[in-house]
Design a protein around this motif. Structure first.
Motif, PDB file in Angstrom:
ATOM      1  N   VAL A   1       0.829  -1.196   0.000  1.00  0.00           N
ATOM      2  CA  VAL A   1       0.000   0.000   0.000  1.00  0.00           C
ATOM      3  C   VAL A   1       0.869   1.254   0.000  1.00  0.00           C
ATOM      4  CG1 VAL A   1      -1.613   1.363   1.386  1.00  0.00           C
ATOM      5  CG2 VAL A   1      -1.998  -1.087   1.091  1.00  0.00           C
ATOM      6  N   ASN A   2       1.852   1.308   0.880  1.00  0.00           N
ATOM      7  CA  ASN A   2       2.723   2.485   0.953  1.00  0.00           C
ATOM      8  C   ASN A   2       3.586   2.632  -0.292  1.00  0.00           C
ATOM      9  OD1 ASN A   2       1.915   3.216   3.649  1.00  0.00           O
ATOM     10  ND2 ASN A   2       3.103   1.488   4.392  1.00  0.00           N
ATOM     11  N   VAL A   3       4.063   1.510  -0.826  1.00  0.00           N
ATOM     12  CA  VAL A   3       4.887   1.544  -2.039  1.00  0.00           C
ATOM     13  C   VAL A   3       4.075   2.097  -3.203  1.00  0.00           C
ATOM     14  CG1 VAL A   3       6.087   0.113  -3.734  1.00  0.00           C
ATOM     15  CG2 VAL A   3       6.432  -0.305  -1.303  1.00  0.00           C
ATOM     16  N   ALA A   4       2.840   1.622  -3.362  1.00  0.00           N
ATOM     17  CA  ALA A   4       2.006   2.056  -4.480  1.00  0.00           C
ATOM     18  C   ALA A   4       1.679   3.540  -4.387  1.00  0.00           C
ATOM     19  CB  ALA A   4       0.727   1.223  -4.519  1.00  0.00           C
ATOM     20  N   ILE A   5       1.339   4.008  -3.182  1.00  0.00           N
ATOM     21  CA  ILE A   5       1.004   5.429  -3.013  1.00  0.00           C
ATOM     22  C   ILE A   5       2.228   6.297  -3.302  1.00  0.00           C
ATOM     23  CG2 ILE A   5       0.374   7.170  -1.304  1.00  0.00           C
ATOM     24  CD1 ILE A   5      -1.472   5.097  -0.024  1.00  0.00           C
ATOM     25  N   LYS A   6       3.391   5.899  -2.804  1.00  0.00           N
ATOM     26  CA  LYS A   6       4.618   6.665  -3.046  1.00  0.00           C
ATOM     27  C   LYS A   6       4.952   6.707  -4.536  1.00  0.00           C
ATOM     28  CE  LYS A   6       8.685   8.382  -1.376  1.00  0.00           C
ATOM     29  NZ  LYS A   6       8.873   9.378  -0.325  1.00  0.00           N
ATOM     30  N   ALA A   7       4.781   5.573  -5.212  1.00  0.00           N
ATOM     31  CA  ALA A   7       5.074   5.524  -6.647  1.00  0.00           C
ATOM     32  C   ALA A   7       4.176   6.478  -7.427  1.00  0.00           C
ATOM     33  CB  ALA A   7       4.911   4.096  -7.158  1.00  0.00           C
ATOM     34  N   ALA A   8       2.895   6.517  -7.054  1.00  0.00           N
ATOM     35  CA  ALA A   8       1.969   7.411  -7.739  1.00  0.00           C
ATOM     36  C   ALA A   8       2.311   8.875  -7.465  1.00  0.00           C
ATOM     37  CB  ALA A   8       0.536   7.101  -7.301  1.00  0.00           C
ATOM     38  N   GLN A   9       2.698   9.172  -6.229  1.00  0.00           N
ATOM     39  CA  GLN A   9       3.013  10.550  -5.856  1.00  0.00           C
ATOM     40  C   GLN A   9       4.265  11.065  -6.562  1.00  0.00           C
ATOM     41  OE1 GLN A   9       3.279  10.117  -1.615  1.00  0.00           O
ATOM     42  NE2 GLN A   9       1.107  10.562  -1.268  1.00  0.00           N
ATOM     43  N   THR A  10       5.250  10.185  -6.743  1.00  0.00           N
ATOM     44  CA  THR A  10       6.543  10.609  -7.290  1.00  0.00           C
ATOM     45  C   THR A  10       6.646  10.440  -8.799  1.00  0.00           C
ATOM     46  OG1 THR A  10       7.491   8.413  -6.876  1.00  0.00           O
ATOM     47  CG2 THR A  10       7.708  10.075  -5.135  1.00  0.00           C
ATOM     48  N   GLY A  11       5.649   9.804  -9.428  1.00  0.00           N
ATOM     49  CA  GLY A  11       5.719   9.571 -10.864  1.00  0.00           C
ATOM     50  C   GLY A  11       6.838   8.625 -11.240  1.00  0.00           C
ATOM     51  N   ALA A  12       7.075   7.611 -10.424  1.00  0.00           N
ATOM     52  CA  ALA A  12       8.162   6.661 -10.675  1.00  0.00           C
ATOM     53  C   ALA A  12       7.882   5.835 -11.920  1.00  0.00           C
ATOM     54  CB  ALA A  12       8.338   5.745  -9.466  1.00  0.00           C
ATOM     55  N   ASP A  13       8.951   5.316 -12.496  1.00  0.00           N
ATOM     56  CA  ASP A  13       8.805   4.397 -13.630  1.00  0.00           C
ATOM     57  C   ASP A  13       8.409   3.005 -13.161  1.00  0.00           C
ATOM     58  OD1 ASP A  13       9.828   6.327 -15.618  1.00  0.00           O
ATOM     59  OD2 ASP A  13      11.712   6.074 -14.534  1.00  0.00           O
ATOM     60  N   LEU A  14       8.868   2.650 -11.967  1.00  0.00           N
ATOM     61  CA  LEU A  14       8.626   1.307 -11.457  1.00  0.00           C
ATOM     62  C   LEU A  14       8.658   1.346  -9.933  1.00  0.00           C
ATOM     63  CD1 LEU A  14       8.517  -1.855 -11.911  1.00  0.00           C
ATOM     64  CD2 LEU A  14      11.021  -1.796 -11.769  1.00  0.00           C
ATOM     65  N   ALA A  15       7.839   0.512  -9.333  1.00  0.00           N
ATOM     66  CA  ALA A  15       7.903   0.260  -7.893  1.00  0.00           C
ATOM     67  C   ALA A  15       7.706  -1.231  -7.703  1.00  0.00           C
ATOM     68  CB  ALA A  15       6.839   1.049  -7.141  1.00  0.00           C
ATOM     69  N   ALA A  16       8.288  -1.775  -6.642  1.00  0.00           N
ATOM     70  CA  ALA A  16       8.211  -3.230  -6.495  1.00  0.00           C
ATOM     71  C   ALA A  16       8.508  -3.655  -5.071  1.00  0.00           C
ATOM     72  CB  ALA A  16       9.195  -3.905  -7.453  1.00  0.00           C
ATOM     73  N   LEU A  17       8.023  -4.839  -4.760  1.00  0.00           N
ATOM     74  CA  LEU A  17       8.487  -5.603  -3.615  1.00  0.00           C
ATOM     75  C   LEU A  17       9.296  -6.770  -4.174  1.00  0.00           C
ATOM     76  CD1 LEU A  17       5.256  -5.811  -1.405  1.00  0.00           C
ATOM     77  CD2 LEU A  17       6.973  -4.020  -1.475  1.00  0.00           C
ATOM     78  N   ASP A  18       9.901  -7.545  -3.301  1.00  0.00           N
ATOM     79  CA  ASP A  18      10.641  -8.705  -3.804  1.00  0.00           C
ATOM     80  C   ASP A  18       9.823  -9.986  -3.643  1.00  0.00           C
ATOM     81  OD1 ASP A  18      10.766  -8.949  -1.073  1.00  0.00           O
ATOM     82  OD2 ASP A  18      12.936  -9.236  -0.961  1.00  0.00           O
ATOM     83  N   ASP A  19       8.493  -9.852  -3.810  1.00  0.00           N
ATOM     84  CA  ASP A  19       7.608 -11.019  -3.754  1.00  0.00           C
ATOM     85  C   ASP A  19       6.873 -11.244  -5.067  1.00  0.00           C
ATOM     86  OD1 ASP A  19       5.818  -8.933  -3.827  1.00  0.00           O
ATOM     87  OD2 ASP A  19       4.646  -9.590  -2.091  1.00  0.00           O
ATOM     88  N   GLY A  20       7.360 -10.586  -6.144  1.00  0.00           N
ATOM     89  CA  GLY A  20       6.714 -10.728  -7.435  1.00  0.00           C
ATOM     90  C   GLY A  20       5.668  -9.674  -7.723  1.00  0.00           C
ATOM     91  N   SER A  21       5.545  -8.667  -6.870  1.00  0.00           N
ATOM     92  CA  SER A  21       4.587  -7.581  -7.080  1.00  0.00           C
ATOM     93  C   SER A  21       5.308  -6.394  -7.710  1.00  0.00           C
ATOM     94  CB  SER A  21       3.952  -7.155  -5.753  1.00  0.00           C
ATOM     95  OG  SER A  21       3.263  -8.235  -5.164  1.00  0.00           O
ATOM     96  N   TYR A  22       4.860  -5.988  -8.907  1.00  0.00           N
ATOM     97  CA  TYR A  22       5.471  -4.882  -9.645  1.00  0.00           C
ATOM     98  C   TYR A  22       4.394  -3.843  -9.946  1.00  0.00           C
ATOM     99  CZ  TYR A  22       9.217  -8.276 -10.433  1.00  0.00           C
ATOM    100  OH  TYR A  22      10.215  -9.193 -10.258  1.00  0.00           O
TER     101      TYR A  22
END
Length: 869
Positions: free
Chosen positions: A693-714
């Motif tokens: 949840v926090n990774v996805a929100i941060k990615a949207a806020q920063t306009g990142a090209d990619l965000a991920a965990l190391d469990d296969g979630s991209y």
């Protein structure tokens, strides 16, 4: 002593104290038979604060009628009444005229609904000695989540301040008590409230503004008593503390008989020996012979306790009648209630004013009965009347609502949750709702749909659809919010996810908004034409697939072959259309899910069994790769073109290497090697708090090209601010169509990350203390990161100490980064020596966390050992 001036903030409604506060303002609830605010007025008078302004908003006449001009208490009280909530600082600004301050004068701000014996004289001396413009009174508490946490330097100057943090942000257990000493100059920094200006708060608005401007703001840490009367549990605790003499200067009224038994002169006791202290008995009380009053009981004025009744750890308000043989244990009773013979009120139950409990009726633990209700004879009440209650921070866990269906998460619960969610949205707005194939999710979705419609919210019902389709419908502007219901990780478990208008998970602030309605037990009700419309969209899936095709640019991958297993999830219902549009030949293992199937065995196979099946098929059909998609349609486990499964940490490294993104968001607990890999090719990494949840929100806020965990979630934010299996598959096809995965992964070996982890038991009541100790020990280092927990940078290593947000647990993560020189062509597997050093460091810091936990246990053993939050 020079006359001092103070503002008492007394406008609160006390919604978490309902039903006790339904018909009286929170500052007027009695503590040991004296209104809470009266204790504060007495405290101010003892310390020379004789000029008082009370800020009022909810039921102001209750307070003005009781205190008048204040002369009875030796003070002068004036009042400032708000027409609408102006916020804590805004209300004080409104009271400025009544304060009539000299240019260089200072004044105190204190809550009228908290109990304290703070040494206000020592506070004034501290303020003057430090040359402070604003001084907060701080206190160490066991559970700091519902307060503003504060960290200071050795001189007391405030360094950081965070309002109502999550556990990973609890860098201190020292909290803001809401008691401030302020110079008049501070008032000039508060904008004058206007009718449409909203609320302006000390903690959210004013103090951050002063800190950013370099103003000298100090924290005065007190060891004196302070209790926020925010919940019924805290209310009962404060009563017991007064009875036990723990609050200096606060004593129950009446004659002291023995063993802290206080009885008003006008009361009549059938048998004085039937009272077992500590107990407080108000005016004109009649306790008949044969009644038993056990310790920690407070009885208000004009109460009758009939023969054979038994009370223990209770608070009984004025005018209540308790019949023969009635039993009350650890309960709170409002004014003018009639509890008939042999009724039983059990632990943590509570009654509002004017409630009638019938003869022989049972009120079960944790039940709330709101004012003016009648309970029939011999009824067993196991749910709150008419509303249900749940404490703050227990509804959402990890960004979603989870529970066992028909146990924790019943249809009734879903109705109340959805009513709360709908009440936070504008009437007439639209919510997109979808579900997976689980029968429990199907039932829960129907309950949610009905409740949302009842709040005047329209519902776009996608029926069976994976979360990606629901998110896309929201993102496409079809609705202003979304919800997805699906099976959880455990049997009979259901998960409910909520999405904001940009398809990100709803923020923690939005969660608190939902929980506030849940706790207040007040929902918007629509009538007639205002009832929401139920819509069944015709092309939601097709529009999702079209967006996916545009985002994927599949021309270079048409004709590729993959093998996919969807674990029986509803994402398989979309797969044929997705693969057809992308021009991909797909071998789908285990068939497709049936959206309405019952008793399916699709979920019976383990992940290892599914991967083994895919491994056998991939080389046979010459696939580019194979994958097993989690049943939620989000994580993807990969099998390479040679039929070998790829460890998730290695797969993330392969994606970063091939994609070479400019900006990446990764959680704070991931290996530092990912950052090194991204930076090697000119990119940058931003760390987020842990969890998708926090990774996805941060990615949207920063306009990142990619965000991920190391469990296969991209997460590919340009497509959607959430993990989606089809976007992941499409991206993998694009990245590895010319460079096979087997070739790329050979540059990494069988392991890329080398983070070791230790899990430690840490009771809820010790977490704040442990975080404070860690922040004080390591926070002075500029390289220490307090994004989530405490992350310490060491030479060739890092350590993260992170409290679990959902369990009484502390996690320690460690990685040794020395001894490896990653280059453009080589990324050697972590050597055993590095892993061994990481293990040693993890053990050392785990011991440190354990020692802080044990220290908290020694200093407050009852709270820590019982693990009370």
């Amino acid at each position: 002593m020079k006359t001092r001036k103070a503002v008492i903030m007394a406008g609160g409604q006390g919604t978490r104290l309902r039903p006790l506060t339904n018909e009286r303002p929170k500052p007027m609830i009695p503590i040991a038979n004296v209104p809470c605010m009266e204790h504060i007025v007495n405290l101010l008078a003892r310390h020379g604060f004789e000029e008082i302004v009370a800020t009022l908003q909810f039921m102001p006449e209750e307070i003005t009628d009781h205190f008048g001009d204040g002369s009875e208490w030796g003070v002068n009280i004036r009042y400032s009444v708000e027409d609408s909530p102006a916020g804590t600082a805004g209300s004080v600004k409104l009271a400025e005229r009544e304060l009539d301050l000299a240019e260089d004068e200072r004044f105190l701000v204190i809550s009228g609904d908290a109990l304290t014996d703070a040494d206000l004289g020592a506070l004034v001396e501290f303020h003057e000695r430090r040359g402070s413009v604003a001084t907060m009174v701080l206190k160490s508490v066991a559970n700091p989540l519902d307060f503003g946490i504060v960290i200071t330097d050795e001189d007391g100057r405030i360094q950081r301040f965070l309002e109502k943090p999550a556990w990973g942000q609890v860098f201190s257990d020292t909290v803001n008590t809401g008691i401030y000493l302020l110079d008049r100059s501070v008032l000039r920094e508060i904008p004058s409230p206007a009718a449409d200006s909203g609320e302006y708060d000390f903690s959210k608005d004013l103090f951050p503004k002063l800190l950013s401007g370099g103003a000298p703001i100090f924290g005065y840490v007190t060891e004196d008593y302070w209790e926020d009367i925010g919940t019924l549990e805290q209310y009962a605790s404060a009563q017991r503390d007064v009875l036990l003499g723990r609050v200096e200067g606060v004593r129950p009224p009446g004659l002291r008989l023995r063993d802290n038994i206080y009885v008003a002169r006008s009361s009549r006791l059938g048998d004085e020996e039937s009272l077992e202290g500590p107990v407080s008995v108000g005016e004109n009380v009649r306790i008949d012979e044969g009644a038993v009053i056990k310790p920690h009981t407070v009885i208000g004025s004009n109460v009758v306790v009939a023969s054979g009744a038994r009370l223990e750890r209770c608070v009984v308000s004025d005018g209540t009648y308790i019949g023969e043989g009635a039993e009350l244990y650890d309960t709170v009773v409002g004014r003018s209630c009639y509890i008939q013979a042999r009724a039983r009120l059990q632990e943590r139950s509570s009654l509002g004013d004017d409630v009638i409990v019938g003869e022989g009726a049972l009120i079960a633990p944790d039940v709330k009965v709101y004012p003016h209700k009648t309970i029939e004879d011999r009824a067993h009440v196991t749910q709150s009347l008419i509303y249900e209650t749940m404490g703050l921070r227990t509804v959402f866990r990890g960004g979603k609502v989870t529970g066992r269906f028909n146990v924790d998460l019943t249809p009734e619960f879903v109705v109340r949750l959805a009513s709360s969610f709908g009440s936070t949205l504008d009437a007439g707005s639209t919510v997109t709702v979808g579900r997976d194939a689980a029968p429990a999710a199907h039932v829960a979705k129907r309950a949610m749909t009905a409740a949302l419609l009842g709040t005047g919210v329209n519902v776009r019902d996608l029926r069976a659809a994976h979360a990606g389709v629901v998110r896309h419908d929201v993102l496409a502007g079809k609705s202003s919010a979304g919800a997805h219901l699906r099976a959880g990780s455990e049997p009979d478990e259901v998960e409910i996810l909520f999405f904001s208008d940009d398809a990100t998970p709803i923020s923690e602030a939005d969660e608190r908004g939902v929980e506030k309605h849940f706790v207040r037990e007040e929902y918007r009700r629509a009538h007639g034409e205002d009832i929401g419309e139920l819509i069944y969209p015709g092309r939601a899936v097709e529009q999702y697939v079209e967006r996916l095709e545009r985002a994927s640019e599949p021309d270079g991958t048409r004709g590729a072959t993959i093998v996919a297993d969807f674990s029986g999830g509803v994402a398989s219902l979309v797969a044929s259309r997705v693969f057809s549009r992308l021009g991909v030949n797909a071998v789908v293992v285990s068939g497709f899910a049936n959206a309405n199937a019952r008793g399916t065995t699709e979920g019976a196979d383990t992940l290892d069994e599914r991967l083994a099946r895919v491994e056998r098929i991939v080389p046979t059909v010459g696939a580019t790769f194979g994958c097993v998609v989690g049943s939620t349609g989000e994580p993807v486990s990969v099998v390479d073109d040679a039929g070998e499964r790829v460890p998730q940490d290695v797969m993330l490294a392969c994606v970063l290497l091939q994609m070479q993104p400019e900006r990446v968001v990764l959680p704070v607990d991931l290996s530092a090697r990912y950052r090194r890999l991204v930076e090697l090719y000119g990119g940058s990494v931003e760390e987020s708090r842990s969890g998708m949840v926090n990774v996805a929100i941060k990615a949207a806020q920063t306009g990142a090209d990619l965000a991920a965990l190391d469990d296969g979630s991209y997460v590919f934010p340009s497509f959607m601010p959430a993990a989606d299996c089809f976007m992941t598959i499409s991206c993998l096809l694009k990245l590895f169509s010319e460079s096979p995965i087997s070739s790329v992964r050979s540059r990494f070996g069988n392991r890329f990350a080398r983070v070791v982890r230790r899990d430690l038991d840490c009771p809820w009541s010790a977490k704040g203390r442990v975080m404070r100790e860690l922040a004080e020990r390591f926070g002075g280092n500029p390289e220490t990161v307090l994004t989530d927990g405490v992350k310490v940078a060491l030479e060739d290593a890092w350590v993260l100490m992170l409290p679990d947000p959902e369990n009484p647990t502390f996690h320690v993560y460690c990685e040794h980064t020395g001894g490896l020189e990653d280059g453009p062509n080589t990324f050697p597997e972590p050597p055993k020596s590095a892993l061994r050093k990481a293990e040693e460091l993890a053990d050392r810091y785990a011991d440190l966390v354990q020692s802080f936990t044990e220290q908290a246990a020694r200093e407050s053993p009852s709270d820590v050992l019982t693990g009370r939050a």
